[in-house]
Design an enzyme around this catalytic site. Structure first.
Site, short mmCIF file in Angstrom:
data_model
loop_
_atom_site.label_atom_id
_atom_site.label_comp_id
_atom_site.label_asym_id
_atom_site.label_seq_id
_atom_site.Cartn_x
_atom_site.Cartn_y
_atom_site.Cartn_z
NE ARG A 241 46.71 58.75 52.41
CZ ARG A 241 45.86 57.77 52.44
NH1 ARG A 241 44.41 58.07 52.43
NH2 ARG A 241 45.99 56.60 52.59
CG ASP B 50 49.65 83.89 53.56
OD1 ASP B 50 49.44 84.05 52.40
OD2 ASP B 50 48.46 83.94 54.19
CE LYS C 117 40.83 83.38 50.35
NZ LYS C 117 41.16 81.92 50.35
CE1 TYR D 139 41.71 84.35 55.80
CE2 TYR D 139 42.62 82.48 56.46
CZ TYR D 139 41.67 83.08 56.14
OH TYR D 139 40.52 82.35 55.73
#
Length: 199
Positions: free
Chosen positions: A46, A170, A195, A98
């Site tokens: 983690r 972004d 993406k 978005y």
């Protein structure tokens, strides 16, 4: 090294353990420790993982940034970045941002006390007019999703710097191969790597 070779050779371009010409996917959660108090370089996946570390080094090189951090999703990256702010702070954001970002800003972070004003970032005057005394960040997205409006990132970065704001973009649609927000003056560039970056 130009962007075409940075993608292949930036950071660690071979596995130091096996000599493989790419860092493998390390599917591990814990690491052996010689001392239970003085932990080694890695203690739990983690916090650190060689695969993620290799990705972060490549992303920092591609973006021209000092560091990069990989998360489980683009929304986790955006949410973590926005948590740099405090309750009561105000964000000026792209009006057609978005949908996941819009919902995060208008529900969860609103309940937390973050304020947001959505503006047409293709018009720098509207961005300037939305800044107030508690504005702490500017969140741009260009091209925006889904309308594909274009913001002048250099102008947005200049506005943010003049007002002492954290500037976040972004960069999912353009990727660092086609658009370099940090070179234009932005502080933080985030992506949804599933993406265009991952394609």
């Amino acid at each position: 090294m130009d962007d075409r070779t940075k993608l292949i050779h930036a950071g660690k371009d071979r596995d130091p353990y096996t000599g493989a010409s790419a860092i493998p996917i390390y599917q591990i959660s814990t690491y052996d420790q010689a001392d239970p108090v003085k932990l080694g370089e890695r203690d739990y996946a983690r916090g650190d993982n060689p695969t993620r570390e290799a990705l972060e080094e490549v992303m920092a090189a591609l973006e021209g940034g000092a560091d990069a951090y990989a998360f489980g999703s683009g929304m986790a990256a955006i949410g973590s970045t926005l948590l740099l702010l405090s309750p009561g702070d105000h964000v000026v954001a792209t009006e057609d941002v978005y949908g996941g970002t819009y919902r995060l800003l208008t529900t969860l972070l609103k309940r937390w006390g973050l304020e947001v004003t959505f503006v047409d970032m293709s018009d720098p005057e509207k961005v300037e007019a939305a800044i107030n005394d508690n504005t702490r960040a500017l969140f741009a997205e260009t091209p925006s999703n889904p309308v594909l409006k274009i913001a002048d990132l250099a102008a947005m970065a200049e506005i943010a710097k003049r007002h002492g704001l954290l500037s976040i973009v972004d960069n999912t649609f353009m990727t660092p191969y086609l658009q370099k927000p940090l070179e234009l003056g932005f502080d933080v560039s985030v992506h949804s790597a599933t993406k265009f970056l991952g394609g």
